[in-house]
Scaffold this active site. Sequence first.
Site, PDB file in Angstrom:
ATOM      1  N   THR A 117       0.662  -1.275  -0.057  1.00  0.00           N
ATOM      2  CA  THR A 117       0.030  -0.051   0.155  1.00  0.00           C
ATOM      3  C   THR A 117       0.816   1.047   0.047  1.00  0.00           C
ATOM      4  OG1 THR A 117      -1.683   1.346   1.416  1.00  0.00           O
ATOM      5  CG2 THR A 117       0.020  -0.108   2.499  1.00  0.00           C
ATOM      6  N   TYR A 141      -1.958   0.553  10.067  1.00  0.00           N
ATOM      7  CA  TYR A 141      -2.420  -0.181   8.585  1.00  0.00           C
ATOM      8  C   TYR A 141      -1.007  -0.195   7.935  1.00  0.00           C
ATOM      9  CZ  TYR A 141      -3.656  -0.938   3.887  1.00  0.00           C
ATOM     10  OH  TYR A 141      -3.869  -1.251   2.621  1.00  0.00           O
TER      11      TYR A 141
END
Length: 329
Positions: A117, A141
Amino acid sequence: MAILVSGGAGYIGSHMVLELLDRGEQVVVLDDLSTGFWWAVPKEATLVQGDMGDQPFVERVIAEHGITEIAHFAAKIVVPDSVSDPLGYYLNNTVKTRALLESAVRGGVKHVIFSSTAAVYGEPPVSPVPEEIALNPINPYGRSKLMSEWMLSDVARAFPLTYVALRYFNVSGADPKGRSGQSTPNATHLIKVACQAALGQRAGLEVFGTDYPTPDGTCVRDYIHVTDLARAHLSALDHLRAGGANLTLNCGYGRGYSVKQVVDVVKQVSGVDFPVKLSGRRAGDPASLVAKADRIRSELGWQPEHDDLEQIVRQALAWEDQLKTRNAK
């Protein structure tokens, strides 16, 4: 020879499954169905329900199906949730990825394609963001994914396994043929939420933060069509099969749209002027994330075909309408 797609009943994973099947690959989907949907897996693929962190189970799956490659999508992905539930994110995204990698090594898996990501960059000081910039994730995250990148790199040094890690920017849209899309009812993806608001499935849309250092004060993101992203995985798979080196690459279009611009396009395409509430910033949201995306083109020969925000919105709206019909049955 078969490829295991972890999280293949979810949004991005299901599109990867479609692309693999379209070109005649043998596909096994591993998904615990906690957020994925059994009906999103085509009958041509084998669906195995289970936990990727259950090593004896995963090792049996690898052996029984002759798995030689893994495309690893299974993960928790909601940034604000990661702030409130960091342990859950480290468990699912990092600890279970470690277990999956050990199972892969024990099973003789040759190649891994990892779903990373742009959140690993945190709040980058430059835009577009190149791969070689210092990594400084600002939420659990992003940190959970970066830790998995490090593990994958270390495993590839120690064992005969090669990998490509793709750092996604904002994934959006739906399969152009209408076979899959973002199906999670309470998903937080901006385009999905805006489409649901346009279709009357939500009372409106909330915009978080209007005072960012961007042209209109709202966050700017690089929105990549999910089918282009899936095809980037195919290019990565071909690269590894041809003996290519380990790579970590951005996957985006190289230009961004603000939240306000996206909302305006959804309103224009849908013809609905749905309510928009302006709120304060959310924890963990950087002002701007746009990919420097030349390396993936040069290294993998990847060429996007759906770089059009209006097209992305039209297909997302069509999928939401299809979901509404499905859920009404």
